[in-house]
Write an enzyme that holds these catalytic residues in place. Sequence first.
Site, PDB file in Angstrom:
ATOM      1  N   ASN A  74      -0.867 -10.007  -3.911  1.00 27.44           N
ATOM      2  CA  ASN A  74      -1.816  -9.156  -3.204  1.00 27.44           C
ATOM      3  C   ASN A  74      -2.345  -9.871  -1.973  1.00 27.44           C
ATOM      4  O   ASN A  74      -2.791 -11.019  -2.069  1.00 27.44           O
ATOM      5  CB  ASN A  74      -3.025  -8.851  -4.102  1.00 27.44           C
ATOM      6  CG  ASN A  74      -2.655  -8.094  -5.345  1.00 27.44           C
ATOM      7  OD1 ASN A  74      -2.281  -6.942  -5.280  1.00 27.44           O
ATOM      8  ND2 ASN A  74      -2.763  -8.761  -6.491  1.00 27.44           N
ATOM      9  N   ARG A  76      -9.886  -1.350  -8.899  1.00 27.10           N
ATOM     10  CA  ARG A  76      -9.256  -1.497 -10.221  1.00 27.10           C
ATOM     11  C   ARG A  76      -9.920  -2.672 -10.947  1.00 27.10           C
ATOM     12  O   ARG A  76     -10.342  -3.633 -10.327  1.00 27.10           O
ATOM     13  CB  ARG A  76      -7.771  -1.758 -10.025  1.00 27.10           C
ATOM     14  CG  ARG A  76      -6.957  -1.863 -11.275  1.00 27.10           C
ATOM     15  CD  ARG A  76      -5.456  -1.958 -10.943  1.00 27.10           C
ATOM     16  NE  ARG A  76      -5.006  -0.698 -10.366  1.00 27.10           N
ATOM     17  CZ  ARG A  76      -4.220  -0.594  -9.291  1.00 27.10           C
ATOM     18  NH1 ARG A  76      -3.784  -1.664  -8.674  1.00 27.10           N
ATOM     19  NH2 ARG A  76      -3.862   0.592  -8.843  1.00 27.10           N
ATOM     20  N   ASP A 115      -9.142  -5.985  -1.913  1.00 23.19           N
ATOM     21  CA  ASP A 115      -7.711  -5.719  -1.786  1.00 23.19           C
ATOM     22  C   ASP A 115      -7.454  -5.067  -0.426  1.00 23.19           C
ATOM     23  O   ASP A 115      -8.083  -4.074  -0.089  1.00 23.19           O
ATOM     24  CB  ASP A 115      -7.274  -4.796  -2.927  1.00 23.19           C
ATOM     25  CG  ASP A 115      -5.791  -4.539  -2.920  1.00 23.19           C
ATOM     26  OD1 ASP A 115      -5.319  -3.827  -2.008  1.00 23.19           O
ATOM     27  OD2 ASP A 115      -5.096  -5.031  -3.821  1.00 23.19           O
ATOM     28  N   ASP A 120       1.131  -5.804  -0.052  1.00 18.68           N
ATOM     29  CA  ASP A 120       1.592  -6.570  -1.204  1.00 18.68           C
ATOM     30  C   ASP A 120       2.969  -7.140  -0.909  1.00 18.68           C
ATOM     31  O   ASP A 120       3.715  -6.583  -0.100  1.00 18.68           O
ATOM     32  CB  ASP A 120       1.680  -5.678  -2.455  1.00 18.68           C
ATOM     33  CG  ASP A 120       0.348  -5.032  -2.802  1.00 18.68           C
ATOM     34  OD1 ASP A 120      -0.626  -5.779  -2.998  1.00 18.68           O
ATOM     35  OD2 ASP A 120       0.289  -3.794  -2.867  1.00 18.68           O
ATOM     36  N   ASP A 147       3.668  -1.398   1.095  1.00 19.57           N
ATOM     37  CA  ASP A 147       2.399  -0.705   1.358  1.00 19.57           C
ATOM     38  C   ASP A 147       1.852  -0.952   2.764  1.00 19.57           C
ATOM     39  O   ASP A 147       0.638  -0.899   2.988  1.00 19.57           O
ATOM     40  CB  ASP A 147       1.344  -1.048   0.299  1.00 19.57           C
ATOM     41  CG  ASP A 147       1.755  -0.590  -1.086  1.00 19.57           C
ATOM     42  OD1 ASP A 147       2.534   0.371  -1.194  1.00 19.57           O
ATOM     43  OD2 ASP A 147       1.302  -1.209  -2.069  1.00 19.57           O
ATOM     44  N   GLU A 153      -0.092   2.074   3.968  1.00 19.35           N
ATOM     45  CA  GLU A 153      -1.416   2.150   3.360  1.00 19.35           C
ATOM     46  C   GLU A 153      -2.385   1.195   4.071  1.00 19.35           C
ATOM     47  O   GLU A 153      -3.544   1.540   4.330  1.00 19.35           O
ATOM     48  CB  GLU A 153      -1.317   1.804   1.869  1.00 19.35           C
ATOM     49  CG  GLU A 153      -2.561   2.109   1.096  1.00 19.35           C
ATOM     50  CD  GLU A 153      -2.411   1.852  -0.409  1.00 19.35           C
ATOM     51  OE1 GLU A 153      -3.443   1.932  -1.096  1.00 19.35           O
ATOM     52  OE2 GLU A 153      -1.299   1.541  -0.886  1.00 19.35           O
TER      53      GLU A 153
END
Length: 182
Positions: free
Chosen positions: A90, A20, A106, A110, A125, A128
């Site tokens: 983050n 991002r 990243d 988070d 997350d 993830e």
Amino acid sequence: MSPYHSYVIKSFKYNGSLHRMWMENWLIPQEKLAPEHRDYIVLVNYRTRIVESSGDEWTSKVPAVSFFIPKKWFNVVALLEDTGTRYYCNIASPPYKTKDTVTYIDYDLDVIVSPEPSRGYTVVDEEEYEAHKHKYRYSAEVQQKVKQGVRELLDRIRKKDHLFEDSAVLQYFEEWKRHVHQ
């Protein structure tokens, strides 16, 4: 000449792919930072264009003040919402700053800190992170640094560290806004 300089923030994944980008962020000059923030990279943005790795674009709706701390495995984004300041943290590699860009990797984990008075927090997350840990084959050193980053960040949250002072965040935003409207 403006004392504020424009920066792009670029977030990457461990494999080097773009995650991002925040296209317009303004570096708070050192002389305007509180003493406890002078070693940090502090950026403010408002209604900035955000570009996803897919190419999709959107515009942020709330002002944000981002804190990047050299050598730390996390960064903190203060979101100035109508209900109060929420902090989106983050877990990430230490920042790398060039002339007009701040980059980091990243690691998906988070921590979201609620506005006062509750100031509760939630780690999100985790699934993830686990999936990407295997997909990207995070090294043992990276996994250890991520765990250390989470521990240090949670400790700072619990101790009400200066990173989570709403008044400083608001001051940085208001001062930047005054400068922009001059």
